[in-house]
Write an enzyme that holds these catalytic residues in place. Structure first.
Site, PDB file in Angstrom:
ATOM      1  N   SER A  41       0.815  -1.219   0.000  1.00 37.45           N
ATOM      2  CA  SER A  41       0.000   0.000   0.000  1.00 37.45           C
ATOM      3  C   SER A  41       0.843   1.260   0.000  1.00 37.45           C
ATOM      4  O   SER A  41       1.932   1.293   0.579  1.00 37.45           O
ATOM      5  CB  SER A  41      -0.884   0.033   1.251  1.00 37.45           C
ATOM      6  OG  SER A  41      -1.699  -1.098   1.331  1.00 37.45           O
ATOM      7  N   HIS A  71      -7.206   0.368   6.183  1.00 35.88           N
ATOM      8  CA  HIS A  71      -6.913  -1.042   6.428  1.00 35.88           C
ATOM      9  C   HIS A  71      -7.034  -1.413   7.902  1.00 35.88           C
ATOM     10  O   HIS A  71      -7.449  -2.525   8.240  1.00 35.88           O
ATOM     11  CB  HIS A  71      -5.518  -1.399   5.896  1.00 35.88           C
ATOM     12  CG  HIS A  71      -5.465  -1.430   4.397  1.00 35.88           C
ATOM     13  ND1 HIS A  71      -6.171  -2.335   3.649  1.00 35.88           N
ATOM     14  CD2 HIS A  71      -4.812  -0.636   3.496  1.00 35.88           C
ATOM     15  CE1 HIS A  71      -5.958  -2.119   2.349  1.00 35.88           C
ATOM     16  NE2 HIS A  71      -5.137  -1.089   2.224  1.00 35.88           N
TER      17      HIS A  71
END
Lengths: 462, 462
Positions: free
Chosen positions: A279, A395
């Site tokens: 990410s 997340h």
């Protein structure tokens, strides 16, 4: 146009709703703005009615204290409460509800909201913000994840759908058809959420790479390595998740998408045991620059005010450890200048074309402090009790943990600009997802690996 | 269990929601009733908070009269309004919303509501009725017709789905597999609405026969005639529409289903020019019996009180025309008895096994008055401005018109019992659907053919 809005009080007439949305599409920005403002201001509440009902409500409450026995009295009490609840519903809600029932209406509402968001990004208009929060709430319940269809996007899908994937990929832009084909080919997966009322266009989609190990850099996922045979994969790496509808901002569909994809992949490929992301860290450098600027200034002020006082009891904190500071101050003048380590770093990071990333010397000096500060940013910098970084927050609230940060993991201009090229792996462990999500939600706990935690412990020993 | 409800205040935990629904399913009626009552009473509003916010609201309103200029003041005003709106939302709404997001949750909610409806059918509990009206409203917006998938049900569908069609066919029960196969075969269509969150089970379905002419009797649709070649059909006859979810009572999905089926059939078979129903009249005989009983009694009272006064200025009205009355009173005593036509009719209609329908003599005498009164029932008997008959109300609000009533159209025991065997054809004309629906909605106008109107005009000339 205002006729079309007030229509909403009577029976649904499809043609009126069609005229309304077509009429809206034909308007330019300024007229859309005027229409939306009128909707927000003229079609909110009937406040006279609200006050009238409030009087009834207070009267009703006094007449009988909470002895909830007489069903007749209770009935009228519930009725007043219900009427008050309805009166407090803005009138434009009826229009939204009708549009939701209408073919194409949901898509139209997302466009409407996208326009509203771009207006309130520029102007602080209370009535329009109230309208937005109402519409967002409605859209949130209408787009129930249980009603969304999980669709695996493949090269066999219609071009009109694939074109949307290319257009909306927000994390790692798709450069050409070959690139897209690879992302849908062997060793790769792409899943989207489709809503029956918005056909042919996923609301959100996620790209997955099937790998032997959790990838450290995006280059190896996108370009370097040929895909491995899928039977050898033990890791599903989520390397991109993109929402296609600006009008759905703030409605978290990604959470459900990730969970469903994990369940699906696990069922189809039991040999996959690790579910991780690679990410971006979109807010890291922006945060670091502002810290560097303010601390560097404080440091200078402090020095000039009390040059005699050499104790450590100052208000400012050096962002660097002594070793790091020394190394930074030793950088040859060809590259850098500054009165202290923080100023040098600030100058380097804001230099044109990210020149620092092209020098082996600078890379080796900057690596340690940039990684360490990145860990600190991810694990300790918060806003209202939640991770400051938007992707981290996403997340973590889904139940992931912070696993590892990777140096020079995204060498694209965007990657260097956002996060000095650092990327992070979040890991989803099915058995922990609910527990982690819950503890992050209730107390802001960020779960992290020992490896990444070690970066930050040093800081605490200082 | 109550833990599962209060959980709804924090993050969603799938396992808790699963436990909750599984736990609920394991309960018997009495414990479900107790749980639902607790939900309705203990998890409705925080009334202290509502009163607090009302005070703020009234205070805010006084502090600044409607000079909506200062954005800061407005912002806090909108905030109070929003908080008040939220405070007025019962707490159980949060549980409903979470369940809606949860796989299987929507189906669970329909079962919950079915239970609630069966409880409030027996007991008048204000709090539970308030809960029901809240849940109904929510379900209505979640089951947006735009999100429903129109599915043509065929013999190729899974047995698990076809089994549901057999189980839920509410109008003309399906007697065996052959019957079902015929309803899905040549010259027939069956369409259902599927919701993505309730897979494998249509929420509502409609059965269609493709015919040369609008059928007059259900026998010819279900049994008598072999289907004609579809290319020769000019009429699509809707002969049955059934909802499968008792928990969705009061949420009109049929309206949207009929409209979409008409559009679909018209597109696929342009030679079809007539869209009509062959519908039951479920409330006719019930209404007629109560009218006959009260009028017949009034007639007798009136006679005994003032036998001298033979003028027509009495309060009671004879339901029959003179010719009809005469014919009825002439029925041989073998069949009927009564002091006047109304009493004779009442006795006949309530006789065991519907004996009247087996006598050619009685059928010929009763045909005229029963058809005439049926037309009157359909066109003039109203409740709150809408047609008293539930099926009539359904089709009229969808935009149909009353076209024709048919004698001995349903000779089944149920048909004779409900409507003396009479059935009605409603006709949908695409160009009129919206206009008719609108005028029925706003002023209760019932559109009807000249043919059926003629029955009722006679009545007015009396």
């Amino acid at each position: 146009m205002s006729l079309a809005i007030s229509m909403s009080k009577t029976e649904i007439i499809d043609s009126v709703l069609n005229d309304f949305s077509e009429g809206y599409f034909s308007l330019y920005y300024e007229n859309r703005r005027r229409l939306l403002l009128e909707l927000a201001k003229e079609y909110d509440l009937n406040r006279t009615q609200v006050c009238e009902l409030i009087k009834q409500y207070l009267g009703g409450k006094e007449a009988q204290s909470p002895g909830p026995e007489d069903e007749g009295v209770l009935t009228s009490f519930y009725r007043i409460e219900r009427n008050l609840r309805h009166a407090l519903k803005p009138k434009y809600e009826a229009l939204f509800e009708r549009l939701n029932m209408h073919p194409g209406g949901l898509k139209f509402l997302t466009i409407l909201r996208a326009d509203i968001l771009s207006i309130i990004a520029e102007e602080n208009i209370a009535s329009l913000r109230a309208l937005d929060s109402d519409l967002k709430e409605k859209l949130g319940t209408w787009l129930s994840p249980a009603a969304l269809e999980l669709h695996q996007i493949t090269w066999d899908d219609p071009a009109s759908l694939l074109e949307k994937i290319v257009a909306y990929e927000a994390v790692h832009p798709i450069s050409n058809l070959l690139d897209l084909k690879r992302r849908l080919g062997v060793g790769r997966r792409c899943f989207g959420y489709l809503h029956p009322a918005i056909p042919g266009e996923p609301l959100i989609f996620i790209e997955v790479a099937l790998l032997k190990n959790v990838a450290e850099t995006i280059q190896e996922v996108l370009w370097d390595d040929p895909p491995i045979p899928e039977s050898e994969a033990t890791c599903a790496l989520f390397y991109s998740i993109s929402s296609t509808q600006p009008g759905l901002a703030g409605i978290n569909l990604g959470k459900f998408l990730i969970k469903r994809v994990i369940t699906l992949v696990k069922r189809d490929m039991p040999q996959i045991s690790t579910f991780a992301t690679l990410s971006p860290i979109p807010g890291y450098i922006q945060w670091l620059l502002s810290k560097l600027a303010s601390r560097s200034k404080l440091a200078e002020d402090d020095k000039s005010q009390s040059s005699a006082d050499t104790s450590g009891s100052t208000f400012w904190e050096n962002l660097f450890e002594p070793e790091e500071e020394k190394a930074i101050m030793n950088i040859s003048e060809e590259f850098a200048a500054g009165k202290n380590g923080m100023e040098v770093m600030l100058n380097l990071l804001t230099s044109k074309n990210q020149e620092w990333s092209k020098s082996a010397e600078l890379l080796s000096v900057l690596k340690t402090p940039l990684l360490r500060l990145c860990a600190r940013y991810l694990l300790h910098e918060k806003k209202r009790g939640k991770a400051l970084d938007s992707v981290a927050n996403f997340h973590l609230q889904n139940g992931a943990m912070v696993e590892r940060i990777n140096w020079m993991a995204d060498k694209s201009e965007k990657g260097l600009h956002q996060s000095a090229g650092i990327m992070v792996n979040y890991v989803y462990r099915l058995e922990n997802i609910e527990g982690y999500a819950q503890s992050y939600f209730s107390s802001g706990n960020i779960h992290a690996s020992d490896e990444i935690r070690r970066y930050v412990e040093v800081l605490f020993f200082l």
